[in-house]
Design a protein around this motif. Structure first.
Motif, PDB file in Angstrom:
ATOM      1  N   PRO A 145       0.832  -1.207   0.000  1.00  0.00           N
ATOM      2  CA  PRO A 145       0.000   0.000   0.000  1.00  0.00           C
ATOM      3  C   PRO A 145       0.866   1.256   0.000  1.00  0.00           C
ATOM      4  O   PRO A 145       2.050   1.225   0.315  1.00  0.00           O
ATOM      5  CB  PRO A 145      -0.782  -0.107   1.309  1.00  0.00           C
ATOM      6  CG  PRO A 145       0.153  -0.847   2.218  1.00  0.00           C
ATOM      7  CD  PRO A 145       0.883  -1.831   1.337  1.00  0.00           C
ATOM      8  N   SER A 146       0.265   2.348  -0.351  1.00  0.00           N
ATOM      9  CA  SER A 146       0.970   3.626  -0.346  1.00  0.00           C
ATOM     10  C   SER A 146       0.004   4.721   0.062  1.00  0.00           C
ATOM     11  O   SER A 146      -1.209   4.542   0.064  1.00  0.00           O
ATOM     12  CB  SER A 146       1.562   3.924  -1.736  1.00  0.00           C
ATOM     13  OG  SER A 146       0.516   4.038  -2.692  1.00  0.00           O
ATOM     14  N   ILE A 147       0.568   5.869   0.399  1.00  0.00           N
ATOM     15  CA  ILE A 147      -0.221   7.051   0.730  1.00  0.00           C
ATOM     16  C   ILE A 147       0.170   8.152  -0.248  1.00  0.00           C
ATOM     17  O   ILE A 147       1.344   8.511  -0.359  1.00  0.00           O
ATOM     18  CB  ILE A 147       0.032   7.518   2.173  1.00  0.00           C
ATOM     19  CG1 ILE A 147      -0.379   6.428   3.164  1.00  0.00           C
ATOM     20  CG2 ILE A 147      -0.726   8.806   2.470  1.00  0.00           C
ATOM     21  CD1 ILE A 147      -0.070   6.772   4.615  1.00  0.00           C
ATOM     22  N   SER A 148      -0.791   8.679  -0.982  1.00  0.00           N
ATOM     23  CA  SER A 148      -0.532   9.736  -1.953  1.00  0.00           C
ATOM     24  C   SER A 148      -1.238  11.006  -1.507  1.00  0.00           C
ATOM     25  O   SER A 148      -2.435  10.986  -1.211  1.00  0.00           O
ATOM     26  CB  SER A 148      -1.025   9.322  -3.348  1.00  0.00           C
ATOM     27  OG  SER A 148      -0.339   8.187  -3.810  1.00  0.00           O
ATOM     28  N   LEU A 149      -0.487  12.077  -1.441  1.00  0.00           N
ATOM     29  CA  LEU A 149      -1.045  13.386  -1.127  1.00  0.00           C
ATOM     30  C   LEU A 149      -0.879  14.244  -2.367  1.00  0.00           C
ATOM     31  O   LEU A 149       0.241  14.591  -2.754  1.00  0.00           O
ATOM     32  CB  LEU A 149      -0.336  14.015   0.071  1.00  0.00           C
ATOM     33  CG  LEU A 149      -0.367  13.190   1.371  1.00  0.00           C
ATOM     34  CD1 LEU A 149       0.460  13.875   2.448  1.00  0.00           C
ATOM     35  CD2 LEU A 149      -1.791  12.985   1.852  1.00  0.00           C
ATOM     36  N   THR A 150      -1.982  14.579  -3.018  1.00  0.00           N
ATOM     37  CA  THR A 150      -1.930  15.255  -4.307  1.00  0.00           C
ATOM     38  C   THR A 150      -2.749  16.534  -4.267  1.00  0.00           C
ATOM     39  O   THR A 150      -3.959  16.512  -4.517  1.00  0.00           O
ATOM     40  CB  THR A 150      -2.458  14.336  -5.424  1.00  0.00           C
ATOM     41  OG1 THR A 150      -1.802  13.074  -5.353  1.00  0.00           O
ATOM     42  CG2 THR A 150      -2.229  14.953  -6.792  1.00  0.00           C
ATOM     43  N   PRO A 151      -2.125  17.654  -3.937  1.00  0.00           N
ATOM     44  CA  PRO A 151      -2.869  18.926  -3.980  1.00  0.00           C
ATOM     45  C   PRO A 151      -3.279  19.241  -5.412  1.00  0.00           C
ATOM     46  O   PRO A 151      -2.529  19.012  -6.352  1.00  0.00           O
ATOM     47  CB  PRO A 151      -1.853  19.950  -3.451  1.00  0.00           C
ATOM     48  CG  PRO A 151      -0.825  19.138  -2.730  1.00  0.00           C
ATOM     49  CD  PRO A 151      -0.758  17.833  -3.453  1.00  0.00           C
ATOM     50  N   GLY A 152      -4.479  19.762  -5.593  1.00  0.00           N
ATOM     51  CA  GLY A 152      -4.961  20.081  -6.920  1.00  0.00           C
ATOM     52  C   GLY A 152      -4.522  21.463  -7.369  1.00  0.00           C
ATOM     53  O   GLY A 152      -4.127  22.324  -6.573  1.00  0.00           O
ATOM     54  N   GLY A 153      -4.586  21.659  -8.685  1.00  0.00           N
ATOM     55  CA  GLY A 153      -4.257  22.968  -9.244  1.00  0.00           C
ATOM     56  C   GLY A 153      -2.840  23.388  -8.923  1.00  0.00           C
ATOM     57  O   GLY A 153      -1.886  22.629  -9.085  1.00  0.00           O
ATOM     58  N   THR A 154      -2.692  24.603  -8.439  1.00  0.00           N
ATOM     59  CA  THR A 154      -1.372  25.124  -8.064  1.00  0.00           C
ATOM     60  C   THR A 154      -1.165  25.065  -6.557  1.00  0.00           C
ATOM     61  O   THR A 154      -0.310  25.755  -6.013  1.00  0.00           O
ATOM     62  CB  THR A 154      -1.231  26.579  -8.542  1.00  0.00           C
ATOM     63  OG1 THR A 154      -2.280  27.363  -7.937  1.00  0.00           O
ATOM     64  CG2 THR A 154      -1.333  26.662 -10.050  1.00  0.00           C
ATOM     65  N   GLY A 155      -1.972  24.238  -5.888  1.00  0.00           N
ATOM     66  CA  GLY A 155      -1.856  24.126  -4.442  1.00  0.00           C
ATOM     67  C   GLY A 155      -0.583  23.434  -4.012  1.00  0.00           C
ATOM     68  O   GLY A 155       0.165  22.881  -4.819  1.00  0.00           O
ATOM     69  N   SER A 156      -0.312  23.452  -2.734  1.00  0.00           N
ATOM     70  CA  SER A 156       0.903  22.849  -2.196  1.00  0.00           C
ATOM     71  C   SER A 156       0.568  22.099  -0.930  1.00  0.00           C
ATOM     72  O   SER A 156      -0.491  22.277  -0.333  1.00  0.00           O
ATOM     73  CB  SER A 156       1.955  23.930  -1.910  1.00  0.00           C
ATOM     74  OG  SER A 156       1.449  24.864  -0.952  1.00  0.00           O
ATOM     75  N   LEU A 157       1.476  21.221  -0.543  1.00  0.00           N
ATOM     76  CA  LEU A 157       1.340  20.462   0.694  1.00  0.00           C
ATOM     77  C   LEU A 157       2.168  21.141   1.769  1.00  0.00           C
ATOM     78  O   LEU A 157       3.369  21.338   1.605  1.00  0.00           O
ATOM     79  CB  LEU A 157       1.821  19.019   0.482  1.00  0.00           C
ATOM     80  CG  LEU A 157       1.815  18.125   1.726  1.00  0.00           C
ATOM     81  CD1 LEU A 157       0.399  17.942   2.253  1.00  0.00           C
ATOM     82  CD2 LEU A 157       2.449  16.770   1.410  1.00  0.00           C
TER      83      LEU A 157
END
Length: 297
Positions: free
Chosen positions: A213-225
Protein backbone atom coordinates in the motif's frame (compact mmCIF):
# COMPACT_ATOMS: atom_id res chain seq x y z
CA UNK A 1 -80.17 -12.56 21.66
CA UNK A 2 -78.89 -10.87 18.54
CA UNK A 3 -80.69 -7.98 16.89
CA UNK A 4 -80.48 -7.50 13.16
CA UNK A 5 -81.04 -4.03 11.73
CA UNK A 6 -80.89 -3.05 8.10
CA UNK A 7 -81.00 0.68 8.65
CA UNK A 8 -79.24 3.33 10.72
CA UNK A 9 -79.21 3.34 14.49
CA UNK A 10 -78.39 6.56 16.32
CA UNK A 11 -76.61 5.75 19.57
CA UNK A 12 -74.46 8.45 21.22
CA UNK A 13 -72.46 6.01 23.34
CA UNK A 14 -71.78 2.30 23.08
CA UNK A 15 -70.64 0.58 26.27
CA UNK A 16 -69.31 -2.94 26.43
CA UNK A 17 -70.35 -3.61 30.03
CA UNK A 18 -70.19 -2.44 33.61
CA UNK A 19 -67.35 -4.62 34.87
CA UNK A 20 -63.71 -3.58 35.13
CA UNK A 21 -62.77 -6.21 32.52
CA UNK A 22 -65.75 -5.80 30.20
CA UNK A 23 -64.97 -6.03 26.47
CA UNK A 24 -66.52 -4.31 23.50
CA UNK A 25 -66.50 -6.32 20.29
CA UNK A 26 -67.11 -4.83 16.87
CA UNK A 27 -67.18 -7.07 13.80
CA UNK A 28 -68.23 -6.55 10.23
CA UNK A 29 -69.97 -9.87 9.58
CA UNK A 30 -71.08 -13.06 11.30
CA UNK A 31 -70.03 -15.06 8.27
CA UNK A 32 -66.66 -15.84 6.75
CA UNK A 33 -65.07 -12.49 6.02
CA UNK A 34 -63.69 -11.80 2.57
CA UNK A 35 -62.10 -8.87 0.79
CA UNK A 36 -64.47 -5.94 1.08
CA UNK A 37 -65.70 -6.79 4.58
CA UNK A 38 -64.20 -3.60 5.95
CA UNK A 39 -64.94 -1.48 8.99
CA UNK A 40 -65.32 2.24 8.27
CA UNK A 41 -65.05 5.12 10.74
CA UNK A 42 -66.73 8.19 9.29
CA UNK A 43 -66.61 11.76 10.59
CA UNK A 44 -67.26 15.30 9.40
CA UNK A 45 -70.11 16.35 7.12
CA UNK A 46 -72.59 13.47 7.53
CA UNK A 47 -69.74 10.99 7.45
CA UNK A 48 -68.26 12.24 4.20
CA UNK A 49 -64.59 12.03 5.31
CA UNK A 50 -63.48 8.50 6.17
CA UNK A 51 -61.09 8.99 9.07
CA UNK A 52 -60.04 5.36 9.56
CA UNK A 53 -60.61 2.05 7.83
CA UNK A 54 -59.93 -1.47 9.04
CA UNK A 55 -60.00 -3.85 6.10
CA UNK A 56 -60.72 -7.56 6.24
CA UNK A 57 -57.02 -8.48 6.47
CA UNK A 58 -56.70 -6.45 9.68
CA UNK A 59 -54.69 -3.63 8.13
CA UNK A 60 -55.56 -0.21 9.54
CA UNK A 61 -55.68 2.80 7.28
CA UNK A 62 -55.72 6.40 8.49
CA UNK A 63 -56.40 8.75 5.62
CA UNK A 64 -56.62 5.81 3.21
CA UNK A 65 -59.29 3.17 2.56
CA UNK A 66 -56.73 0.74 1.11
CA UNK A 67 -54.01 0.17 3.73
CA UNK A 68 -51.27 -2.14 2.48
CA UNK A 69 -49.49 -2.58 5.82
CA UNK A 70 -50.69 -3.25 9.41
CA UNK A 71 -50.69 0.55 9.86
CA UNK A 72 -50.85 2.82 6.82
CA UNK A 73 -51.03 6.58 7.40
CA UNK A 74 -51.66 8.83 4.40
CA UNK A 75 -51.61 12.61 4.33
CA UNK A 76 -51.56 14.34 0.95
CA UNK A 77 -50.05 17.79 0.58
CA UNK A 78 -49.03 18.31 -3.05
CA UNK A 79 -45.85 20.32 -3.46
CA UNK A 80 -45.38 20.77 0.28
CA UNK A 81 -44.08 18.91 3.33
CA UNK A 82 -46.54 16.89 5.38
CA UNK A 83 -46.13 15.16 8.74
CA UNK A 84 -48.79 12.45 8.93
CA UNK A 85 -47.47 11.17 12.25
CA UNK A 86 -46.46 13.21 15.31
CA UNK A 87 -45.09 11.64 18.51
CA UNK A 88 -45.23 13.94 21.54
CA UNK A 89 -43.97 13.89 25.11
CA UNK A 90 -44.99 17.30 26.41
CA UNK A 91 -42.82 18.70 29.19
CA UNK A 92 -40.65 21.74 29.86
CA UNK A 93 -38.10 19.65 31.79
CA UNK A 94 -34.64 18.82 30.52
CA UNK A 95 -34.00 15.26 29.29
CA UNK A 96 -37.60 14.84 28.14
CA UNK A 97 -37.55 12.34 25.27
CA UNK A 98 -39.80 10.56 22.81
CA UNK A 99 -38.90 7.77 20.44
CA UNK A 100 -39.74 4.73 18.37
CA UNK A 101 -38.64 1.22 19.33
CA UNK A 102 -37.94 -1.68 16.97
CA UNK A 103 -37.99 -5.35 17.96
CA UNK A 104 -37.11 -7.78 15.12
CA UNK A 105 -36.85 -10.76 17.51
CA UNK A 106 -38.90 -13.19 19.57
CA UNK A 107 -38.66 -10.98 22.66
CA UNK A 108 -42.16 -10.23 23.88
CA UNK A 109 -41.51 -7.45 26.38
CA UNK A 110 -41.92 -3.93 25.01
CA UNK A 111 -38.74 -2.97 26.88
CA UNK A 112 -36.67 -5.58 25.05
CA UNK A 113 -36.09 -3.55 21.92
CA UNK A 114 -33.20 -4.10 19.51
CA UNK A 115 -33.29 -0.67 17.91
CA UNK A 116 -34.49 2.77 18.89
CA UNK A 117 -34.75 6.27 17.44
CA UNK A 118 -34.94 8.74 20.30
CA UNK A 119 -35.30 12.54 20.31
CA UNK A 120 -34.33 14.24 23.58
CA UNK A 121 -34.92 17.83 24.69
CA UNK A 122 -31.62 18.63 26.39
CA UNK A 123 -32.42 21.77 28.36
CA UNK A 124 -35.31 23.11 30.40
CA UNK A 125 -38.00 25.74 29.66
CA UNK A 126 -38.00 27.32 26.19
CA UNK A 127 -34.54 26.14 25.07
CA UNK A 128 -35.44 23.78 22.24
CA UNK A 129 -31.99 22.25 21.70
CA UNK A 130 -32.54 18.59 20.87
CA UNK A 131 -30.50 15.49 20.11
CA UNK A 132 -31.57 12.55 17.96
CA UNK A 133 -30.00 9.21 18.93
CA UNK A 134 -29.98 6.04 16.86
CA UNK A 135 -29.60 3.09 19.24
CA UNK A 136 -28.89 -0.57 18.46
CA UNK A 137 -28.24 -3.65 20.61
CA UNK A 138 -25.01 -5.66 20.63
CA UNK A 139 -24.64 -9.46 20.96
CA UNK A 140 -24.63 -9.20 24.77
CA UNK A 141 -27.95 -7.34 24.78
CA UNK A 142 -26.41 -3.97 25.68
CA UNK A 143 -27.91 -0.91 24.05
CA UNK A 144 -25.37 1.13 22.08
CA UNK A 145 -25.74 4.56 20.49
CA UNK A 146 -23.47 4.60 17.42
CA UNK A 147 -24.99 7.74 15.89
CA UNK A 148 -26.22 11.00 17.40
CA UNK A 149 -27.29 14.26 15.77
CA UNK A 150 -27.05 17.32 18.02
CA UNK A 151 -29.07 20.35 17.01
CA UNK A 152 -27.43 23.77 17.03
CA UNK A 153 -27.76 27.16 15.37
CA UNK A 154 -25.55 26.14 12.42
CA UNK A 155 -27.63 23.12 11.47
CA UNK A 156 -26.45 20.30 13.71
CA UNK A 157 -23.38 18.25 14.65
CA UNK A 158 -23.19 14.53 13.90
CA UNK A 159 -21.55 12.23 16.41
CA UNK A 160 -20.49 8.62 15.76
CA UNK A 161 -19.71 6.91 19.05
CA UNK A 162 -20.48 10.08 21.02
CA UNK A 163 -23.68 11.82 22.08
CA UNK A 164 -21.93 15.18 22.47
CA UNK A 165 -20.22 15.96 19.13
CA UNK A 166 -18.11 19.14 19.21
CA UNK A 167 -17.73 19.49 15.42
CA UNK A 168 -19.85 19.05 12.30
CA UNK A 169 -18.70 15.40 12.36
CA UNK A 170 -17.02 13.79 15.36
CA UNK A 171 -16.00 10.13 15.40
CA UNK A 172 -15.16 8.66 18.80
CA UNK A 173 -13.76 5.22 19.64
CA UNK A 174 -12.48 3.93 22.97
CA UNK A 175 -9.33 2.46 21.41
CA UNK A 176 -8.86 5.12 18.74
CA UNK A 177 -9.74 3.02 15.67
CA UNK A 178 -12.07 5.69 14.40
CA UNK A 179 -12.32 5.45 10.62
CA UNK A 180 -11.71 2.87 7.89
CA UNK A 181 -11.83 3.65 4.17
CA UNK A 182 -12.34 0.45 2.18
CA UNK A 183 -12.04 -0.46 -1.47
CA UNK A 184 -14.84 -2.62 -2.94
CA UNK A 185 -16.10 -4.29 0.24
CA UNK A 186 -19.71 -5.45 0.28
CA UNK A 187 -19.43 -8.25 2.86
CA UNK A 188 -16.77 -7.15 5.37
CA UNK A 189 -13.95 -9.25 3.92
CA UNK A 190 -11.89 -6.44 2.41
CA UNK A 191 -8.12 -6.71 2.39
CA UNK A 192 -7.50 -3.29 0.84
CA UNK A 193 -8.28 -0.45 3.21
CA UNK A 194 -6.77 2.41 5.17
CA UNK A 195 -7.37 2.92 8.89
CA UNK A 196 -7.33 6.29 10.62
CA UNK A 197 -6.77 6.13 14.37
CA UNK A 198 -6.18 8.63 17.15
CA UNK A 199 -4.08 8.01 20.25
CA UNK A 200 -4.98 9.14 23.76
CA UNK A 201 -2.62 12.09 23.16
CA UNK A 202 -4.46 13.09 19.99
CA UNK A 203 -1.82 11.83 17.53
CA UNK A 204 -3.16 10.71 14.16
CA UNK A 205 -2.04 7.45 12.52
CA UNK A 206 -2.87 6.60 8.91
CA UNK A 207 -2.32 2.88 8.29
CA UNK A 208 -2.99 1.42 4.81
CA UNK A 209 -3.63 -2.31 4.52
CA UNK A 210 -3.37 -4.69 1.59
CA UNK A 211 -0.37 -5.57 -0.57
CA UNK A 212 2.28 -2.86 -1.07
CA UNK A 213 0.00 0.00 0.00
CA UNK A 214 0.97 3.63 -0.35
CA UNK A 215 -0.22 7.05 0.73
CA UNK A 216 -0.53 9.74 -1.95
CA UNK A 217 -1.05 13.39 -1.13
CA UNK A 218 -1.93 15.25 -4.31
CA UNK A 219 -2.87 18.93 -3.98
CA UNK A 220 -4.96 20.08 -6.92
CA UNK A 221 -4.26 22.97 -9.24
CA UNK A 222 -1.37 25.12 -8.06
CA UNK A 223 -1.86 24.13 -4.44
CA UNK A 224 0.90 22.85 -2.20
CA UNK A 225 1.34 20.46 0.69
CA UNK A 226 2.18 22.24 3.93
CA UNK A 227 3.21 20.55 7.19
CA UNK A 228 3.17 22.86 10.19
CA UNK A 229 4.47 21.58 13.51
CA UNK A 230 4.30 23.08 16.96
CA UNK A 231 7.25 21.04 18.20
CA UNK A 232 9.97 23.02 19.97
CA UNK A 233 12.44 20.18 20.44
CA UNK A 234 12.67 16.51 19.69
CA UNK A 235 14.09 13.79 17.49
CA UNK A 236 12.66 10.72 15.82
CA UNK A 237 8.94 10.32 16.52
CA UNK A 238 8.91 13.58 18.53
CA UNK A 239 10.49 15.68 15.79
CA UNK A 240 8.54 18.31 13.94
CA UNK A 241 8.53 16.07 10.86
CA UNK A 242 9.82 12.50 10.81
CA UNK A 243 10.10 9.68 8.24
CA UNK A 244 10.85 6.33 9.82
CA UNK A 245 10.78 2.64 8.86
CA UNK A 246 11.77 -0.49 10.73
CA UNK A 247 11.05 -2.85 7.82
CA UNK A 248 12.86 -1.25 4.85
CA UNK A 249 15.39 -3.74 3.41
CA UNK A 250 16.16 -2.06 0.08
CA UNK A 251 15.22 0.99 -1.93
CA UNK A 252 14.53 4.42 -0.47
CA UNK A 253 12.56 5.67 2.47
CA UNK A 254 11.84 8.88 0.57
CA UNK A 255 12.11 9.80 -3.10
CA UNK A 256 11.81 13.37 -4.35
CA UNK A 257 11.10 13.45 -8.08
CA UNK A 258 10.24 16.19 -10.57
CA UNK A 259 8.59 15.00 -13.79
CA UNK A 260 6.91 16.73 -16.67
CA UNK A 261 7.77 18.32 -20.00
CA UNK A 262 7.33 21.96 -19.07
CA UNK A 263 10.20 24.42 -19.18
CA UNK A 264 12.36 24.28 -16.10
CA UNK A 265 12.28 27.51 -14.11
CA UNK A 266 14.20 27.30 -10.87
CA UNK A 267 12.60 23.97 -9.93
CA UNK A 268 13.78 22.26 -6.76
CA UNK A 269 13.02 18.74 -5.62
CA UNK A 270 13.93 19.82 -2.08
CA UNK A 271 14.31 23.31 -0.71
CA UNK A 272 15.38 23.71 2.92
CA UNK A 273 15.14 27.21 4.35
CA UNK A 274 15.89 28.20 7.93
CA UNK A 275 14.96 31.68 9.05
CA UNK A 276 14.29 33.60 12.22
CA UNK A 277 16.50 34.69 15.09
CA UNK A 278 18.01 32.36 17.67
CA UNK A 279 17.28 32.92 21.30
CA UNK A 280 19.83 33.98 23.84
CA UNK A 281 22.98 31.99 24.27
CA UNK A 282 25.12 30.06 21.81
CA UNK A 283 22.97 27.98 19.44
CA UNK A 284 23.53 26.22 16.17
CA UNK A 285 20.84 25.98 13.49
CA UNK A 286 21.11 23.35 10.76
CA UNK A 287 19.36 23.54 7.42
CA UNK A 288 19.93 19.79 7.12
CA UNK A 289 21.50 17.29 9.51
CA UNK A 290 22.39 13.87 8.11
CA UNK A 291 23.45 11.08 10.44
CA UNK A 292 24.10 7.37 9.84
CA UNK A 293 24.20 5.25 12.99
CA UNK A 294 23.57 1.96 11.21
CA UNK A 295 25.58 -0.97 12.52
CA UNK A 296 26.65 -4.03 10.58
CA UNK A 297 28.06 -4.43 7.10
Amino acid sequence: GAYVMDTSLIVPTIIGGTGTTSDLNLKTTSGVGAAGADMHFLVGNNGAPEAMTIINSGNVGIGTVGPVKPLHVLSTSAGATTNPLILTNQSSNASTAVGIQFNPSALSSVDNYLGNILVTKLNATTDYTTRMDFTVTDSAGTNRTPLSILGNTTGGNVGIGTTAPDAALEINHATGDSLRLTYNDSNGSAANYTDFSVSSAGSLTVAPGGTNPSISLTPGGTGSLVVVSGATTGTGSTAGFSLASSTLTSGSLADLTITGTGALTNQKALNISVSGANGTGAQTTYGAYLSNTHTGT
